[in-house]
Design an enzyme around this catalytic site. Sequence first.
Site, PDB file in Angstrom:
ATOM      1  CB  SER A 191     -64.675  67.043 -16.751  1.00 11.43           C
ATOM      2  OG  SER A 191     -65.693  66.736 -16.448  1.00 11.43           O
ATOM      3  CB  SER A 243     -68.097  61.855 -15.717  1.00 12.46           C
ATOM      4  OG  SER A 243     -67.038  62.474 -15.884  1.00 12.46           O
ATOM      5  CB  VAL A 282     -70.580  58.130 -11.687  1.00  8.59           C
ATOM      6  CG1 VAL A 282     -71.391  58.295 -11.579  1.00  8.59           C
ATOM      7  CG2 VAL A 282     -70.032  56.865 -10.907  1.00  8.59           C
ATOM      8  CG  PHE A 340     -77.344  43.181 -20.147  1.00  9.12           C
ATOM      9  CD1 PHE A 340     -77.483  42.568 -19.068  1.00  9.12           C
ATOM     10  CD2 PHE A 340     -77.978  44.749 -20.246  1.00  9.12           C
ATOM     11  CE1 PHE A 340     -77.379  43.901 -17.840  1.00  9.12           C
ATOM     12  CE2 PHE A 340     -77.482  45.936 -19.346  1.00  9.12           C
ATOM     13  CZ  PHE A 340     -77.511  45.027 -18.027  1.00  9.12           C
ATOM     14  CD1 TRP A 342     -61.443  73.670 -15.183  1.00  5.96           C
ATOM     15  CD2 TRP A 342     -60.873  75.525 -17.011  1.00  5.96           C
ATOM     16  NE1 TRP A 342     -60.148  74.499 -14.656  1.00  5.96           N
ATOM     17  CE2 TRP A 342     -60.083  75.825 -15.700  1.00  5.96           C
ATOM     18  CE3 TRP A 342     -61.086  76.362 -18.077  1.00  5.96           C
ATOM     19  CZ2 TRP A 342     -59.151  76.451 -15.868  1.00  5.96           C
ATOM     20  CZ3 TRP A 342     -59.988  77.409 -17.929  1.00  5.96           C
ATOM     21  CH2 TRP A 342     -59.078  77.607 -16.976  1.00  5.96           C
ATOM     22  CD  GLN A 347     -81.798  51.675 -25.577  1.00 10.05           C
ATOM     23  OE1 GLN A 347     -80.822  51.887 -25.022  1.00 10.05           O
ATOM     24  NE2 GLN A 347     -81.476  51.210 -26.433  1.00 10.05           N
ATOM     25  CG  HIS A 363     -83.831  50.812 -19.965  1.00 10.77           C
ATOM     26  ND1 HIS A 363     -84.110  50.448 -19.242  1.00 10.77           N
ATOM     27  CD2 HIS A 363     -82.434  50.012 -20.055  1.00 10.77           C
ATOM     28  CE1 HIS A 363     -83.907  49.990 -18.701  1.00 10.77           C
ATOM     29  NE2 HIS A 363     -82.105  49.446 -19.372  1.00 10.77           N
ATOM     30  CG  LEU A 401     -81.816  51.867 -16.145  1.00 14.44           C
ATOM     31  CD1 LEU A 401     -82.729  51.943 -16.794  1.00 14.44           C
ATOM     32  CD2 LEU A 401     -80.561  51.748 -16.030  1.00 14.44           C
ATOM     33  CD  GLU A 456     -81.314  44.751 -21.015  1.00 10.76           C
ATOM     34  OE1 GLU A 456     -81.347  45.673 -21.163  1.00 10.76           O
ATOM     35  OE2 GLU A 456     -80.868  44.627 -21.749  1.00 10.76           O
ATOM     36  NE  ARG A 474     -81.430  48.770 -22.707  1.00  9.76           N
ATOM     37  CZ  ARG A 474     -80.648  48.615 -21.914  1.00  9.76           C
ATOM     38  NH1 ARG A 474     -80.028  50.456 -22.350  1.00  9.76           N
ATOM     39  NH2 ARG A 474     -80.242  48.986 -21.060  1.00  9.76           N
ATOM     40  CG  HIS A 519     -81.430  54.805 -21.152  1.00  9.85           C
ATOM     41  ND1 HIS A 519     -81.227  54.387 -19.275  1.00  9.85           N
ATOM     42  CD2 HIS A 519     -80.952  53.384 -21.318  1.00  9.85           C
ATOM     43  CE1 HIS A 519     -80.367  53.813 -19.287  1.00  9.85           C
ATOM     44  NE2 HIS A 519     -79.799  52.782 -20.064  1.00  9.85           N
ATOM     45  NE  ARG A 557     -76.867  52.389 -24.865  1.00  9.47           N
ATOM     46  CZ  ARG A 557     -76.678  51.806 -24.043  1.00  9.47           C
ATOM     47  NH1 ARG A 557     -76.221  50.515 -24.045  1.00  9.47           N
ATOM     48  NH2 ARG A 557     -77.424  52.344 -22.710  1.00  9.47           N
ATOM     49  CB  SER A 599     -73.732  52.228 -23.930  1.00 13.01           C
ATOM     50  OG  SER A 599     -73.206  53.888 -23.765  1.00 13.01           O
TER      51      SER A 599
HETATM   52  C1  LIG Z   1     -78.419  54.865 -15.637  1.00 12.81           C
HETATM   53  C2  LIG Z   1     -77.922  54.787 -16.836  1.00 12.81           C
HETATM   54  C3  LIG Z   1     -77.728  53.053 -16.257  1.00 12.81           C
HETATM   55  C4  LIG Z   1     -76.947  52.662 -17.950  1.00 12.81           C
HETATM   56  N1  LIG Z   1     -76.260  51.794 -17.680  1.00 12.81           N
HETATM   57  C5  LIG Z   1     -75.027  51.200 -18.548  1.00 12.81           C
HETATM   58  C6  LIG Z   1     -75.090  50.135 -18.597  1.00 12.81           C
HETATM   59  O1  LIG Z   1     -75.106  49.342 -17.412  1.00 12.81           O
HETATM   60  N2  LIG Z   1     -73.949  49.223 -19.317  1.00 12.81           N
HETATM   61  C7  LIG Z   1     -74.149  50.317 -20.926  1.00 12.81           C
HETATM   62  O2  LIG Z   1     -73.284  50.138 -21.454  1.00 12.81           O
HETATM   63  N3  LIG Z   1     -74.115  51.495 -20.615  1.00 12.81           N
HETATM   64  C8  LIG Z   1     -75.241  51.792 -19.968  1.00 12.81           C
HETATM   65  N4  LIG Z   1     -75.514  53.202 -19.684  1.00 12.81           N
HETATM   66  C9  LIG Z   1     -75.170  53.954 -20.908  1.00 12.81           C
HETATM   67  C10 LIG Z   1     -73.507  54.078 -20.407  1.00 12.81           C
HETATM   68  O3  LIG Z   1     -73.722  54.925 -19.368  1.00 12.81           O
HETATM   69  C11 LIG Z   1     -73.028  55.936 -21.126  1.00 12.81           C
HETATM   70  O4  LIG Z   1     -73.705  55.754 -22.869  1.00 12.81           O
HETATM   71  C12 LIG Z   1     -71.978  56.168 -21.063  1.00 12.81           C
HETATM   72  O5  LIG Z   1     -71.773  55.694 -19.563  1.00 12.81           O
HETATM   73  C13 LIG Z   1     -71.694  57.431 -21.958  1.00 12.81           C
HETATM   74  O6  LIG Z   1     -69.993  57.932 -21.431  1.00 12.81           O
HETATM   75  P1  LIG Z   1     -69.871  59.286 -22.165  1.00 12.81           P
HETATM   76  O7  LIG Z   1     -67.826  59.474 -21.378  1.00 12.81           O
HETATM   77  O8  LIG Z   1     -69.835  58.858 -23.662  1.00 12.81           O
HETATM   78  O9  LIG Z   1     -69.790  60.201 -21.597  1.00 12.81           O
HETATM   79  P2  LIG Z   1     -70.078  60.299 -19.841  1.00 12.81           P
HETATM   80  O10 LIG Z   1     -69.555  59.941 -19.104  1.00 12.81           O
HETATM   81  O11 LIG Z   1     -71.132  61.497 -20.112  1.00 12.81           O
HETATM   82  O12 LIG Z   1     -68.918  61.794 -20.013  1.00 12.81           O
HETATM   83  C14 LIG Z   1     -69.317  62.858 -20.648  1.00 12.81           C
HETATM   84  C15 LIG Z   1     -68.542  64.010 -19.802  1.00 12.81           C
HETATM   85  O13 LIG Z   1     -68.159  65.156 -21.059  1.00 12.81           O
HETATM   86  C16 LIG Z   1     -68.448  66.395 -20.101  1.00 12.81           C
HETATM   87  N5  LIG Z   1     -68.722  67.370 -20.429  1.00 12.81           N
HETATM   88  C17 LIG Z   1     -69.926  67.146 -20.896  1.00 12.81           C
HETATM   89  N6  LIG Z   1     -70.063  68.777 -21.356  1.00 12.81           N
HETATM   90  C18 LIG Z   1     -68.637  69.967 -21.336  1.00 12.81           C
HETATM   91  C19 LIG Z   1     -69.182  70.666 -21.765  1.00 12.81           C
HETATM   92  N7  LIG Z   1     -69.938  71.599 -22.044  1.00 12.81           N
HETATM   93  N8  LIG Z   1     -67.658  71.439 -21.239  1.00 12.81           N
HETATM   94  C20 LIG Z   1     -66.801  70.549 -20.690  1.00 12.81           C
HETATM   95  N9  LIG Z   1     -66.870  69.056 -19.570  1.00 12.81           N
HETATM   96  C21 LIG Z   1     -67.818  68.359 -20.383  1.00 12.81           C
HETATM   97  C22 LIG Z   1     -68.586  65.674 -18.948  1.00 12.81           C
HETATM   98  O14 LIG Z   1     -68.864  67.252 -17.392  1.00 12.81           O
HETATM   99  C23 LIG Z   1     -68.129  64.071 -18.734  1.00 12.81           C
HETATM  100  O15 LIG Z   1     -66.587  64.536 -17.808  1.00 12.81           O
HETATM  101  C24 LIG Z   1     -76.234  53.971 -18.424  1.00 12.81           C
HETATM  102  C25 LIG Z   1     -76.982  54.674 -18.510  1.00 12.81           C
HETATM  103  C26 LIG Z   1     -77.747  55.234 -18.284  1.00 12.81           C
HETATM  104  C27 LIG Z   1     -78.320  56.599 -17.814  1.00 12.81           C
END
Ligand SMILES: Cc1cc2nc3c(=O)[nH]c(=O)nc-3n(C[C@H](O)[C@H](O)[C@H](O)COP(=O)(O)OP(=O)(O)OC[C@H]3O[C@@H](n4cnc5c(N)ncnc54)[C@H](O)[C@@H]3O)c2cc1C
Length: 561
Positions: free
Chosen positions: A33, A40, A43, A113, A153, A229, A231, A241, A244, A275, A340, A375, A380
């Site tokens: 990561s 990430s 959070v 929702f 990394w 999307q 929002h 944000l 919702e 949305r 979003h 979505r 998500s």
């Molecule tokens: C403010 C906000 C609120 C949200 N609330 C909700 C909600 O309530 N419910 C819902 O369903 N969805 C919600 N979403 C959407 C949802 O949070 C995300 O779509 C989801 O968390 C994405 O998770 P992920 O594991 O795919 O990626 P991420 O959590 O973005 O993780 C990506 C990882 O990849 C790593 N990474 C990226 N590029 C590299 C690289 N080149 N080398 C090494 N590591 C790399 C990063 O360090 C990280 O660890 C929200 C989004 C936002 C912006």
Amino acid sequence: MPAHDVLIIGAGLAGQRAALAAADAGASVAIISKVHPVRSHSVAAAGGINAALNPEDSWESHAFDTVKGSDYLGDQDAIEIMCREAPDEILWLEHAGVTFHRNGTGHLGTRAFGGASQARTYYVADITGQAILHVLYERLMMHGERISRYEEWFTTTLLQDDTGACVGCVARDIRTGALEVFDAKSVILASGGAGQAFKPTTNALICTGDGIAQAYRIGAPLMDMEMIQYHPTTLAENGFLITEGARGEGAHLYNALGERFMEKYAPNKLELASRDVVSRAEQTEINEGRGFPDGTIALDITKVPRKRTLEALREIVNIGKDFAGVDITREPIHIKPGMHYIMGGVKTDFDGQTPVPGLYAAGEVACVSVHGGNRLGANSLLDTLIFGRRSGEHAAGRARGVAMPRSSPGVLTDAQGEIDDILNRPTGGRRISEIKTELGETMNRYVAVYRDAEGLATALEIVQRLKQEAPNAAIDDKGTVFNQDVLAAIELGYMLDVAEAIVVAAQERRESRGAQFRTDYPERNDAEWLHHITVSLNGDGPDLGTAPVTMTRWEPQERTY
Ligand SMILES: Cc1cc2nc3c(=O)[nH]c(=O)nc-3n(C[C@H](O)[C@H](O)[C@H](O)COP(=O)(O)OP(=O)(O)OC[C@H]3O[C@@H](n4cnc5c(N)ncnc54)[C@H](O)[C@@H]3O)c2cc1C
């Protein structure tokens, strides 16, 4: 040189869930990561996660809402899997230690929702992502014997063998600048979305589309890239944000005339339509002069009892105070639609497999496609966990039948050469931040809620010019320790590739569906456009293709809320 059965790039919810599943299946796992895993972007997830867990609810109802929400572009086989497996995943999380909200009777409580026919969103106040991510990280540490963590990394390149299979990656230790080759039998991309290609966005600075571009560059097709999307409730100034969950708890939207305008656009679901529908309604009110002078709409959270807001929406109470100077428990806050989420991504099947052998993708980087054109909120987090787990299990199974690949030392020399080229750029070119800002503002102007041919052509011209300028962007920091300049230069290249794919796909889809509203083609046109659009890299530029939408039991209908 590290060598693992399963290499996972990304440690958000998708990556961590994949790592746990692969380790449980007996694989040796590495997880990389670019930030500490609990930083990430997952959070930031606020409002919750969907599942049909109540006895009065059903996975079929959840699946139909998701299909309808997707404007019939979602693949129904994948949607069925996600919705059927959702209840067990929530129970797994709860048993792992996620402190989901409980109602007055002591049962897991839900909130409403958008686009959902039942209140089926499980939540931890408005910090649901943080609560889940921390519990998964504890589990990751408990699996220390099987899971090696490479925190801070940065992966720069995916590696392929002579047959084209993905066999690992090159990554840079951000703390020292050292490059390392990671060999792996299976590789899972879990590197999140690409919101930073737009400005403003709700997404964190780290959401730069790295995995989408890396997969594209080694021949994996992208799908549904035009579906971005917006929002409905983001702060105008900075894109923050307002979850919702606020509307789920009962907040209303008003225009500057004091009208609850959603009565016109979605008479049944009002503020809890999907949305794309709510964002379009807001933008129409603003464009037709019924917004506030600062180009916004009012979100009135005072409709929610103050005690409940302070308990269940405490983060946005802070955001309102700190970033808009507004006490949301006492007065409306001004918001507008903001970028979003990206529904598109690396095309996968429902085990996370991409068409490149050995390469998987899960979470926001991937397009399964369970979200299609739009979505649903709280789907998500579910997508990251269900398809993260499935990818981890499948990748571990695949690894059992594959010999450990061994990359040649030349790979490292090539990768170092690319970093040196960046470090040795002449000074004097445009700054990375300037190019990034121009890209983000361009996308937000021309590839937003409303689009047309002329605006998209302008966007493409600008993106392609920026692609020419980016390789000359100036680098100030020539050092090795935490050199963010070098990373920003690489990320800019990723964002430009992603942006180009988004624009060409939006140009190609000459109809309006889900998040893509073309003012020059305002109708949905199932006869000609009920298929996915794919984008593959051909030489230096994008090549367009199509893929069928999988229908299992729901025929397209007119979509009203
Ligand atoms: C403010 C906000 C609120 C949200 N609330 C909700 C909600 O309530 N419910 C819902 O369903 N969805 C919600 N979403 C959407 C949802 O949070 C995300 O779509 C989801 O968390 C994405 O998770 P992920 O594991 O795919 O990626 P991420 O959590 O973005 O993780 C990506 C990882 O990849 C790593 N990474 C990226 N590029 C590299 C690289 N080149 N080398 C090494 N590591 C790399 C990063 O360090 C990280 O660890 C929200 C989004 C936002 C912006």
